[in-house]
Design a protein around this motif. Structure first.
Motif, mmCIF file in Angstrom:
data_model
loop_
_atom_site.group_PDB
_atom_site.id
_atom_site.type_symbol
_atom_site.label_atom_id
_atom_site.label_comp_id
_atom_site.label_asym_id
_atom_site.label_seq_id
_atom_site.Cartn_x
_atom_site.Cartn_y
_atom_site.Cartn_z
ATOM 1 N N LEU A 29 0.822 -1.202 0.000
ATOM 2 C CA LEU A 29 0.000 0.000 0.000
ATOM 3 C C LEU A 29 0.860 1.258 0.000
ATOM 4 O O LEU A 29 0.620 2.195 -0.765
ATOM 5 C CB LEU A 29 -0.920 -0.012 1.227
ATOM 6 N N VAL A 30 1.874 1.278 0.843
ATOM 7 C CA VAL A 30 2.773 2.439 0.898
ATOM 8 C C VAL A 30 3.480 2.632 -0.442
ATOM 9 O O VAL A 30 3.618 3.765 -0.932
ATOM 10 C CB VAL A 30 3.794 2.263 2.040
ATOM 11 N N SER A 31 3.904 1.531 -1.048
ATOM 12 C CA SER A 31 4.600 1.621 -2.332
ATOM 13 C C SER A 31 3.698 2.191 -3.426
ATOM 14 O O SER A 31 4.113 3.043 -4.217
ATOM 15 C CB SER A 31 5.117 0.232 -2.745
ATOM 16 N N VAL A 32 2.432 1.730 -3.476
ATOM 17 C CA VAL A 32 1.499 2.225 -4.485
ATOM 18 C C VAL A 32 1.222 3.712 -4.298
ATOM 19 O O VAL A 32 1.230 4.500 -5.263
ATOM 20 C CB VAL A 32 0.180 1.410 -4.420
ATOM 21 N N VAL A 33 0.993 4.128 -3.051
ATOM 22 C CA VAL A 33 0.705 5.544 -2.775
ATOM 23 C C VAL A 33 1.899 6.424 -3.145
ATOM 24 O O VAL A 33 1.739 7.490 -3.778
ATOM 25 C CB VAL A 33 0.330 5.730 -1.288
ATOM 26 N N LEU A 34 3.091 5.991 -2.798
ATOM 27 C CA LEU A 34 4.285 6.778 -3.133
ATOM 28 C C LEU A 34 4.489 6.855 -4.642
ATOM 29 O O LEU A 34 4.859 7.907 -5.190
ATOM 30 C CB LEU A 34 5.517 6.169 -2.461
ATOM 31 N N PHE A 35 4.243 5.737 -5.342
ATOM 32 C CA PHE A 35 4.397 5.722 -6.798
ATOM 33 C C PHE A 35 3.426 6.711 -7.453
ATOM 34 O O PHE A 35 3.821 7.542 -8.289
ATOM 35 C CB PHE A 35 4.152 4.315 -7.330
ATOM 36 N N TYR A 36 2.142 6.631 -7.065
ATOM 37 C CA TYR A 36 1.146 7.544 -7.637
ATOM 38 C C TYR A 36 1.454 9.005 -7.263
ATOM 39 O O TYR A 36 1.236 9.925 -8.050
ATOM 40 C CB TYR A 36 -0.250 7.180 -7.152
ATOM 41 N N THR A 37 1.970 9.230 -6.058
ATOM 42 C CA THR A 37 2.299 10.598 -5.640
ATOM 43 C C THR A 37 3.381 11.198 -6.532
ATOM 44 O O THR A 37 3.280 12.350 -6.993
ATOM 45 C CB THR A 37 2.759 10.600 -4.172
ATOM 46 N N LEU A 38 4.415 10.419 -6.785
ATOM 47 C CA LEU A 38 5.514 10.912 -7.630
ATOM 48 C C LEU A 38 5.048 11.149 -9.062
ATOM 49 O O LEU A 38 5.382 12.171 -9.684
ATOM 50 C CB LEU A 38 6.671 9.908 -7.606
ATOM 51 N N VAL A 39 4.258 10.194 -9.606
ATOM 52 C CA VAL A 39 3.774 10.349 -10.986
ATOM 53 C C VAL A 39 2.821 11.542 -11.083
ATOM 54 O O VAL A 39 2.903 12.345 -12.031
ATOM 55 C CB VAL A 39 3.079 9.055 -11.455
ATOM 56 N N TYR A 40 1.933 11.685 -10.115
ATOM 57 C CA TYR A 40 0.976 12.796 -10.125
ATOM 58 C C TYR A 40 1.697 14.139 -10.008
ATOM 59 O O TYR A 40 1.366 15.111 -10.707
ATOM 60 C CB TYR A 40 -0.025 12.635 -8.987
ATOM 61 N N ASN A 41 2.689 14.205 -9.141
ATOM 62 C CA ASN A 41 3.426 15.451 -8.963
ATOM 63 C C ASN A 41 4.163 15.835 -10.253
ATOM 64 O O ASN A 41 4.188 17.011 -10.647
ATOM 65 C CB ASN A 41 4.420 15.293 -7.814
#
Length: 552
Positions: A29-41
Motif C-alpha cells: 500500500l505504501v509503495s502504491v501511494v508513493l508511486f502515484y504521488t511521484l507520478v501525479y506530482n
C-alpha cells in the motif's frame, strides 16, 4: 506473547502467516501511494503546467484513492492525467475491497480458527506428532535452546491453549498427510512421535512426504523397538526404562565405574551424598571437591531444589546430590571416596528392593550387577515378582526384607502411591537409601520431603531427552538440568582456569579448556586465545553466557 520476547533477533521468517500477510499489505500500500504521488506530482508540473509541492500531490492521491474528494486540482486538461486519475480511483476501490475481504471481515466472521496461520516460517525444524507428557515443559525446553518446532496436538482445546500461550502448535490428526503438510513436514529435519499405537502410521505417512526425515519415537515398552525400526524409526526412547536403569546405577555406585576410564574425556556426574558418606554433615567448603585442582562443582540438589554454584556454607545432608564436572578417572575416584563404607557393604552383600515391577522396574533389575541380591514387589501376580502385595503396606516391605536392604527403588505409576511408599519405607528403616521415579515434576520436592534420597521426574527427563537429541551441542546427562558447551576462549585469554572460575555470582562456570586433542582442567592452566573453553550451567545460565561471549 512469545513473538515479542526475542526482538533483538527479529527476522521476517519469525512472523506468522497472518503477520506476513499484514506486512506485505502495508508495504504494498505504501509503495502504491508513493508511486502515484511521484507520478501525479510530475504530471501536474510537466503536463498540466501547474507545479505544486510533493505533499499537496500526496494529499490529492490519498483523497482520490479513498474517494473522499479531489476538487481542488480538477479539472485536468491532458488525457494522460485523466487516465492517471481514473487508475488511482480504480486502484483505491480494489485496495478497499482487499482490505475488507482479507483483513477486516475475517476478524468478525465466526469461522474456525486456523492455528497454522500463527506459525512462523519453518525450515529444518522439528515436527512433534503428539506428546503425552508435560507439553509445556517440552516446548519451553525447546524454546530455551532456540530450537524451531511445530507441535501437532489432536485435542482441539489443548492445541488452542498452547497456541494462545505463544507456542507453535496446530490441531489435527498427525496420521493424515494434510495435517503433516500444515506442519511443513517436507522441510523438517526431525520427527518426534509420542503417539502410542498410532506411531507406525504417523511415521510411514511422514516418510512418504520427506524420505530424508530423521525419526525419534517415545515408547512405553522396549518390546516395540525392533518393529518401529522396521517402519523407519531411527531411535526409540523408553523413558521409564532409562530412568529405571539410572536409579539402578545410583543404587550401586561406585561399583559400576569404567574399567578403563579415559582421563582425557570430560564428564558431568551426579554424586549422591549417602547417610554413611564421610561428607555427611560437613559444609561445601570442607568437601574434597572444592580444593580438587581438576574438578569443578557446578551445582547441587538440596532438598529437591537445584542451586547453581552452591554456597560454600551449604551443608551436605543425606539427600544432597552434587553435580561435578571433570575428567572421568578423577570423577570415579571422588565418587568412591564420597561413598565411604557403603561401597564395602555392597561389595560383600546387598539386597536391593525394586517396588513396582513394570517397564521401569524390570529395566532397573536388568541393570543391577549380578552379584547384588534383588527382591521385586508388585501387586500383580502377572508381573511375576518375588513378593506379591501392596507396597504401601508395611508388612509387604518387611516381607521383602527392608530392614536389611541397602536401597529401595520405587517405580510405580501413581505419584500418590509413590509418596506414601517413601514415607512408609523411611519409617521402617532410617538407613535404607530410597531412589524414586515420579511422573509429575511437581512431585519431586514432596518426594524429598517424604524421605527420598534421589528423585527423577519422567516429565523432566523426557523433555531433556528430546533436547539432547535435537540440539547440536552435547548435553552431558539428559537426567540432569546441566548443559556443557564448547565456546571461543578469546574472551578469557591470559586468565588461568582458577581466574575464570572465580566469579561465583554468575550461574555458569568454566570447567576446562580444549587445546588440540587434549583437555586441561587443572586450575593453574593459562587460557590461550586459540583454545576452546568448556562451559557448564543450566539452560538459562548458558543462554546468559552466549549473550556475553562469542560461541562458535
Amino acid at each position: 506473547m512469545r513473538e515479542l520476547q526475542n526482538i533483538r533477533g527479529f527476522h521476517p521468517h519469525d512472523l506468522t502467516q497472518r503477520q506476513r500477510l499484514l506486512l506485505f499489505f502495508v508495504v504494498g500500500l505504501v509503495s502504491v501511494v508513493l508511486f502515484y504521488t511521484l507520478v501525479y506530482n510530475w504530471g501536474m508540473q510537466s503536463l498540466e503546467g501547474r507545479p505544486q509541492s510533493i505533499f499537496r500531490s500526496f494529499q490529492t492521491v490519498v483523497e482520490t484513492m479513498t474517494t473522499t474528494g479531489y476538487g481542488a486540482d480538477s479539472p485536468w486538461t491532458t488525457p494522460v492525467m485523466n487516465v492517471l486519475m481514473v487508475s488511482i480511483q480504480l486502484t483505491g476501490v480494489i485496495i478497499g475491497f482487499v482490505t475488507l475481504r482479507v483483513l477486516v471481515i475475517p476478524l468478525f466472521e465466526r469461522t474456525p480458527l486456523n492455528l497454522a496461520d500463527r506459525l512462523t516460517t519453518k525450515e529444518n525444524h522439528v515436527v512433534i506428532a503428539e506428546y503425552q507428557r508435560d507439553t509445556d515443559m517440552l516446548l519451553a525446553e525447546l524454546e530455551k535452546l532456540d530450537i524451531d518446532y511445530v507441535l501437532i496436538e489432536s485435542d482441539e482445546e489443548e492445541a488452542k491453549r498452547l497456541s494462545d500461550d505463544g507456542y507453535q502448535a496446530i490441531n489435527g490428526d498427525p496420521q493424515e498427510r494434510t495435517t503433516l503438510d500444515r506442519a511443513t513436514i517436507e522441510r523438517a529435519s526431525l520427527l518426534i512421535t509420542d503417539a502410542g499405537d498410532k506411531t507406525a502410521s504417523i511415521v510411514l505417512t511422514a516418510l512418504e512426504a520427506n524420505e530424508d526425515l530423521r525419526v525419534i519415537s517415545f515408547i512405553e515398552s522396549t518390546r516395540h523397538e525392533r518393529a518401529l525400526t522396521e517402519v523407519g524409526v531411527d531411535r526409540s526412547v523408553a523413558p521409564h526404562a532409562l530412568i529405571g536403569q539410572q536409579l539402578a546405577t545410583k543404587a550401586t555406585v561406585p561399583i559400576t565405574v569404567d574399567e578403563q576410564p579415559n582421563s582425557n574425556e570430560i564428564d558431568i556426574r551426579e554424586i549422591l551424598i549417602r547417610r554413611d558418606s564421610p561428607l555427611h554433615g560437613i559444609r561445601v567448603r570442607d568437601s574434597p571437591i572444592i580444593d580438587h585442582p581438576n574438578l569443578t562443582l557446578v551445582a547441587g540438589w538440596f532438598d529437591g531444589e537445584m542451586r547453581l554454584l552452591p554456597a560454600l556454607d551449604d551443608k551436605l545432608t543425606p539427600n544432597t546430590v552434587l553435580v561435578v564436572a571433570g575428567p572421568k578417572d578423577e570423577l570415579n575416584e571422588i565418587t568412591s571416596e564420597t561413598a565411604g563404607i557403603r561401597s564395602r557393604r555392597i561389595e560383600k552383600s546387598s539386597n536391593i528392593i525394586v517396588a513396582g515391577f513394570g517397564e521401569g522396574g524390570a529395566a532397573a533389575v536388568e541393570a543391577l550387577p549380578e552379584d547384588v541380591s534383588v527382591t521385586t514387589i508388585d501387586e500383580s501376580e502377572e508381573a511375576n515378582p518375588d513378593v506379591v502385595g501392596d507396597i504401601t503396606e508395611p508388612e509387604t516391605l518387611r516381607e521383602a526384607g527392608i530392614q536389611d536392604a541397602s536401597s529401595v527403588i520405587i517405580t510405580v505409576d501413581d505419584d500418590s502411591t509413590t509418596l506414601l511408599t517413601i514415607a512408609i519405607a523411611r519409617s521402617l528403616s532410617r538407613e535404607v537409601e530410597i531412589l524414586v521415579r515420579v511422573i509429575d515434576r511437581e512431585k519431586t520436592r514432596p518426594a524429598f520431603k517424604a524421605g527420598a534420597d534421589y528423585v527423577l521426574s519422567i516429565q523432566r527427563v523426557s523433555a531433556r531427552l528430546v533436547a539432547t537429541e535435537v540440539h547440536g551441542e552435547r548435553v552431558m546427562d539428559p537426567m540432569s538440568q546441566i548443559r556443557l558447551i564448547r565456546a571461543d576462549a578469546a574472551p578469557f585469554a591470559g586468565e588461568s582456569l582458577m581466574d575464570a572460575r572465580r566469579n561465583t555470582e554468575r550461574e555458569w562456570t568454566v570447567i576446562g579448556i580444549s587445546r588440540g586433542d587434549t583437555i586441561y582442567t587443572d586450575e593453574q592452566t593459562t587460557i590461550e586465545a586459540d583454545d576452546e573453553v568448556l562451559v557448564a550451567g543450566s539452560d538459562d545460565a548458558i543462554q546468559e553466557f552466549e549473550q556475553t561471549a562469542r560461541v562458535p
